[in-house]
Motif scaffolding. Structure first.
Motif, PDB file in Angstrom:
ATOM      1  N   GLU A  15     -13.517 -10.787  -2.255  1.00 43.35           N
ATOM      2  CA  GLU A  15     -13.399 -11.688  -3.405  1.00 43.35           C
ATOM      3  C   GLU A  15     -12.008 -12.308  -3.520  1.00 43.35           C
ATOM      4  O   GLU A  15     -11.699 -12.962  -4.514  1.00 43.35           O
ATOM      5  CB  GLU A  15     -13.776 -10.961  -4.692  1.00 43.35           C
ATOM      6  CG  GLU A  15     -15.265 -10.706  -4.816  1.00 43.35           C
ATOM      7  CD  GLU A  15     -16.094 -11.994  -4.834  1.00 43.35           C
ATOM      8  OE1 GLU A  15     -15.744 -12.921  -5.584  1.00 43.35           O
ATOM      9  OE2 GLU A  15     -17.084 -12.059  -4.075  1.00 43.35           O
ATOM     10  N   GLY A  16     -11.145 -12.102  -2.520  1.00 44.22           N
ATOM     11  CA  GLY A  16      -9.862 -12.807  -2.480  1.00 44.22           C
ATOM     12  C   GLY A  16      -8.674 -12.068  -3.041  1.00 44.22           C
ATOM     13  O   GLY A  16      -7.597 -12.651  -3.197  1.00 44.22           O
ATOM     14  N   TYR A  17      -8.824 -10.807  -3.356  1.00 44.83           N
ATOM     15  CA  TYR A  17      -7.694 -10.031  -3.858  1.00 44.83           C
ATOM     16  C   TYR A  17      -6.755  -9.672  -2.711  1.00 44.83           C
ATOM     17  O   TYR A  17      -7.208  -9.365  -1.610  1.00 44.83           O
ATOM     18  CB  TYR A  17      -8.177  -8.746  -4.548  1.00 44.83           C
ATOM     19  CG  TYR A  17      -8.753  -8.994  -5.910  1.00 44.83           C
ATOM     20  CD1 TYR A  17      -7.994  -8.775  -7.058  1.00 44.83           C
ATOM     21  CD2 TYR A  17     -10.053  -9.469  -6.070  1.00 44.83           C
ATOM     22  CE1 TYR A  17      -8.517  -9.016  -8.316  1.00 44.83           C
ATOM     23  CE2 TYR A  17     -10.585  -9.712  -7.326  1.00 44.83           C
ATOM     24  CZ  TYR A  17      -9.817  -9.488  -8.441  1.00 44.83           C
ATOM     25  OH  TYR A  17     -10.321  -9.741  -9.687  1.00 44.83           O
ATOM     26  N   ALA A  18      -5.479  -9.728  -2.972  1.00 42.29           N
ATOM     27  CA  ALA A  18      -4.477  -9.338  -1.981  1.00 42.29           C
ATOM     28  C   ALA A  18      -4.206  -7.851  -2.143  1.00 42.29           C
ATOM     29  O   ALA A  18      -4.200  -7.321  -3.253  1.00 42.29           O
ATOM     30  CB  ALA A  18      -3.189 -10.131  -2.185  1.00 42.29           C
ATOM     31  N   GLU A  19      -3.957  -7.188  -1.040  1.00 45.57           N
ATOM     32  CA  GLU A  19      -3.662  -5.752  -1.089  1.00 45.57           C
ATOM     33  C   GLU A  19      -2.168  -5.552  -1.280  1.00 45.57           C
ATOM     34  O   GLU A  19      -1.352  -6.174  -0.612  1.00 45.57           O
ATOM     35  CB  GLU A  19      -4.114  -5.067   0.191  1.00 45.57           C
ATOM     36  CG  GLU A  19      -3.960  -3.563   0.126  1.00 45.57           C
ATOM     37  CD  GLU A  19      -4.553  -2.881   1.350  1.00 45.57           C
ATOM     38  OE1 GLU A  19      -4.766  -1.673   1.265  1.00 45.57           O
ATOM     39  OE2 GLU A  19      -4.794  -3.546   2.361  1.00 45.57           O
ATOM     40  N   GLU A  20      -1.827  -4.690  -2.209  1.00 50.49           N
ATOM     41  CA  GLU A  20      -0.438  -4.343  -2.456  1.00 50.49           C
ATOM     42  C   GLU A  20      -0.347  -2.828  -2.427  1.00 50.49           C
ATOM     43  O   GLU A  20      -0.994  -2.154  -3.214  1.00 50.49           O
ATOM     44  CB  GLU A  20      -0.002  -4.865  -3.828  1.00 50.49           C
ATOM     45  CG  GLU A  20       1.466  -4.764  -4.074  1.00 50.49           C
ATOM     46  CD  GLU A  20       1.861  -5.458  -5.370  1.00 50.49           C
ATOM     47  OE1 GLU A  20       2.361  -4.747  -6.255  1.00 50.49           O
ATOM     48  OE2 GLU A  20       1.655  -6.663  -5.485  1.00 50.49           O
ATOM     49  N   LEU A  21       0.402  -2.310  -1.496  1.00 51.88           N
ATOM     50  CA  LEU A  21       0.481  -0.865  -1.343  1.00 51.88           C
ATOM     51  C   LEU A  21       1.446  -0.254  -2.341  1.00 51.88           C
ATOM     52  O   LEU A  21       2.520  -0.787  -2.589  1.00 51.88           O
ATOM     53  CB  LEU A  21       0.926  -0.507   0.072  1.00 51.88           C
ATOM     54  CG  LEU A  21      -0.046  -0.896   1.180  1.00 51.88           C
ATOM     55  CD1 LEU A  21       0.554  -0.554   2.531  1.00 51.88           C
ATOM     56  CD2 LEU A  21      -1.373  -0.193   1.005  1.00 51.88           C
ATOM     57  N   GLU A  22       1.033   0.858  -2.907  1.00 45.68           N
ATOM     58  CA  GLU A  22       1.899   1.641  -3.772  1.00 45.68           C
ATOM     59  C   GLU A  22       2.220   2.928  -3.037  1.00 45.68           C
ATOM     60  O   GLU A  22       1.461   3.367  -2.177  1.00 45.68           O
ATOM     61  CB  GLU A  22       1.212   1.939  -5.099  1.00 45.68           C
ATOM     62  CG  GLU A  22       1.020   0.710  -5.949  1.00 45.68           C
ATOM     63  CD  GLU A  22       0.453   1.044  -7.315  1.00 45.68           C
ATOM     64  OE1 GLU A  22       0.296   2.223  -7.645  1.00 45.68           O
ATOM     65  OE2 GLU A  22       0.157   0.098  -8.055  1.00 45.68           O
ATOM     66  N   ILE A  23       3.318   3.525  -3.409  1.00 41.68           N
ATOM     67  CA  ILE A  23       3.704   4.770  -2.759  1.00 41.68           C
ATOM     68  C   ILE A  23       2.848   5.906  -3.305  1.00 41.68           C
ATOM     69  O   ILE A  23       2.762   6.111  -4.510  1.00 41.68           O
ATOM     70  CB  ILE A  23       5.198   5.076  -2.991  1.00 41.68           C
ATOM     71  CG1 ILE A  23       6.037   3.989  -2.323  1.00 41.68           C
ATOM     72  CG2 ILE A  23       5.551   6.448  -2.459  1.00 41.68           C
ATOM     73  CD1 ILE A  23       7.510   4.113  -2.603  1.00 41.68           C
TER      74      ILE A  23
END
Length: 190
Positions: free
Chosen positions: A80-88
């Motif tokens: 659906e177009g969400y960008a992945e942002e990694l958290e620690i």
């Protein structure tokens, strides 16, 4: 989807679980298949657009806290177009001998550990109400640097330790040679 209505640069943003330990979309086990989740995310996006949101941030619970990895949800959000942002998020297997864990530390961490030992810092559980108050005071002091406050109140933390999360949470403190609390942490057991 536990969420908050946030403002960013004058625009409304739908933010799932800001400041909470767990969050993201909640779905029945029968819905945890990629096609169903894509439908769910698309329907949520359509609703949010109609409600006047300029953007949405959906943060799923990290795999570290899940019984099973959640690839289907990750796929649906990506689709659906969400960008992945990694958290620690990290975990340490405590079933290894201490020396083996210590050898895995970086040079800087081993140096810090030697300095802590040299300054007679000791770690121990904060098992009393007074210890938890010290923890909370230290937490508040540290968060002041960021103009922030703790997510939970002292009464909530006491309730967690005494009742709701009694077997799943503990608080640890590090004291200097004089007995003053200089560092602390909260551990969740999964």
């Amino acid at each position: 989807c536990p969420a908050a209505d946030c403002l960013r640069d004058g625009a409304r943003v739908f933010c799932s679980h800001p400041g909470a330990t767990f969050g993201g979309l909640v779905a029945a086990p029968t819905q945890l298949r990629a096609p169903k989740l894509v439908e769910l995310v698309a329907a949520l996006d359509a609703h949010l657009l109609q409600a006047g949101y300029a953007a949405s941030e959906l943060r799923i619970t990290p795999d570290l806290f899940c019984r099973e990895p959640d690839e289907a949800m990750q796929y649906a959000l990506f689709y659906e177009g969400y960008a992945e942002e990694l958290e620690i998020a990290c975990a340490v297997a405590l079933d290894k001998p201490y020396e083996e864990l210590r050898r895995a530390y970086s040079y800087n961490k081993r140096y810090d550990l030697k300095r802590a030992e040299k300054h007679a810092l000791t770690a121990a559980p904060l098992a009393t109400d007074d210890g938890l108050r010290e923890f909370y005071d230290l937490l508040c002091l540290n968060l002041q640097k960021f103009n922030a406050t703790p997510v939970h109140t002292l009464d909530e933390l006491m309730d967690f330790r005494r009742e709701r999360l009694r077997d799943e949470i503990s608080f640890l403190g590090v004291r200097d040679a004089s007995g003053a609390l200089v560092a602390a942490g909260c551990l969740f057991y999964f």
